[in-house]
Design a protein around this motif. Sequence first.
Motif, PDB file in Angstrom:
ATOM      1  N   ALA A 154       0.849  -1.206   0.000  1.00 13.25           N
ATOM      2  CA  ALA A 154       0.000   0.000   0.000  1.00 13.25           C
ATOM      3  C   ALA A 154       0.877   1.246   0.000  1.00 13.25           C
ATOM      4  O   ALA A 154       0.681   2.165  -0.813  1.00 13.25           O
ATOM      5  CB  ALA A 154      -0.925  -0.008   1.214  1.00 13.25           C
ATOM      6  N   CYS A 235       0.120   3.753   6.193  1.00 11.48           N
ATOM      7  CA  CYS A 235       0.056   2.444   5.516  1.00 11.48           C
ATOM      8  C   CYS A 235       0.799   1.425   6.380  1.00 11.48           C
ATOM      9  O   CYS A 235       1.622   0.659   5.887  1.00 11.48           O
ATOM     10  CB  CYS A 235       0.706   2.525   4.132  1.00 11.48           C
ATOM     11  SG  CYS A 235      -0.066   3.687   3.023  1.00 11.48           S
ATOM     12  N   GLY A 460      -3.540   1.965  -2.091  1.00 10.47           N
ATOM     13  CA  GLY A 460      -2.443   2.935  -2.181  1.00 10.47           C
ATOM     14  C   GLY A 460      -2.647   3.865  -3.379  1.00 10.47           C
ATOM     15  O   GLY A 460      -2.454   5.079  -3.290  1.00 10.47           O
TER      16      GLY A 460
END
Length: 488
Positions: A154, A235, A460
């Motif tokens: 991500a 993330c 992402g």
Amino acid sequence: MGKTTGFLEFDRKVEAYVPVEERIKNYKEFTKPLKATELKNQGARCMDCGIPFCHSGCPLGNLIPDFNDAVYQAKWEKAAKILHSTNNFPEFTGRLCPAPCEEACVLGINEDPVSIENIEKNIVETAFKNGWITPEPPIKRTGKKVAIIGSGPAGLAAAQQLNRAGHAVTVFERDEKVGGLLRYGIPDFKMEKNVIDRRLEILEKEGIEFETSVNVGVDIKAQDLKKDFDAIVLCGGATVRRGLPIPGADAEGVVQAMDFLPQNNRKVDGIPYQGEELSAKGKNVIVIGGGDTGSDCIGTSIRHGAKSVVNFEIMPKGTPDRPADQPWPFWPMRLRTSTSHKEGAERVFSISTKKFNTDKSGKLKSLTTVEVEWVKTPGQRPQLKEVKGSEKDWPCDLALLALGFTGSETTIADQLGLELDQRTNIKASEANYKTNVPGVFAAGDQRRGQSLIVWAISEGRQAAYHVDSYLMGQSNLPLKGEGDLPRI
Ligand SMILES: Cc1cc2nc3c(=O)[nH]c(=O)nc-3n(C[C@H](O)[C@H](O)[C@H](O)COP(=O)(O)OP(=O)(O)OC[C@H]3O[C@@H](n4cnc5c(N)ncnc54)[C@H](O)[C@@H]3O)c2cc1C
Ligand code: SF4
């Protein structure tokens, strides 16, 4: 797309594997690539079905019929461009994705689906081999700074997209190397780590900064990052492991999978590790948990030289075929047998562990289990019921807990005053990936909970679009399902 009669002419073919007795001698990947003609034929099986459900089956919205057609026509560079227009890292998904696209393939209704994942892997490998994957730094910088916390799929996908939009991106990672679970969770026999390093080199040449061995929230306060950067993307993954709070759980020999696997990956990579060596050599190993993590523990234990490996799964044994109540094109809960399962593990279903038994010195010597059944009542979730008189003891000197993750860590959330969802993941809407604090976004497992690589890359990318829009008022980055095929 493909060849009009391809699906009638050619059967599905996927990569073969090195025989078990050979591959368990080392940690190398063990697939044998298909030949170029075989790949062409597999691309030809894509049948121009009109509404490609595979697009919606793939969380990235990969343009599957288009790259299948390019492979059929042997236009590999074109195929690579199409693939990279929706997926930053097809070398990860081409090896590790469970391929929900294939479950949604229209040919899969009454035939074997197109071997999409294998085609994807071969496109990206051909592209690397021919030097077609080169750094694409932005032409202009915006002067904005973005901090990304966590370097799993991500974080890496968000970083590449935001860097392409011209922002100065720094990725903070607390481990000594970049990659998240790709590097420290997933064993090398599923993906060798030079695959990450090869991509990392491109990302660094594009201008992304990586700060490793930095634990945000501990080494740097999240509030300080907030002052120094125009936006932050969290993330950090869903790292809080589920335990098994039963008698004997603290015995020597009861080990979390996510202690066992990262240590082994470090050993394979020659990176020093902390703590005692966790070895399965000569041991009766029981892996509790039947998912990807459990499967990786099996393959690793077998490579260590375990005496026996048994895998417990609390759910009933599925059928290899799609269950009638889970129709196409949805993802079905069927019996899946991984390559590690085939390396010599006994699989036991509908079983629950009640107790870890130890010797006088506190070392694990056996497990006590009970059989369970799942009682279905209309309108309610199935209830777990123990089967009376089914207790059994299993000799065991290493029990590996592969029970998944309950949520994400909360240090950064506490420092920034972020709202959490019920499972302690960062609360951020799928519509815009924004948290309750302006300028702070979340993506991947840390937002959606324990999931898949393909979802992490997708999140992402999507988050990057919304960060760019927040910083610039609008964004030219692609959103899933929007935009045209790249001009080639
Ligand atoms: C053993 C195992 C096997 C798996 N196998 C598969 C598979 O075969 N296929 C598949 O699709 N999925 C698989 N998964 C799931 C997949 O790996 C994850 O869904 C995916 O990696 C999530 O990506 P992410 O970027 O959100 O988080 P992660 O990959 O978890 O990365 C998060 C990163 O953030 C870092 N971090 C966290 N907090 C901080 C902090 N405060 N400061 C700095 N850095 C921080 C962590 O060190 C980590 O590197 C597997 C998972 C496990 C555990
Ligand atoms: S990323 Fe996964 S779901 Fe998407 S096309 Fe590739 S194998 Fe299929």
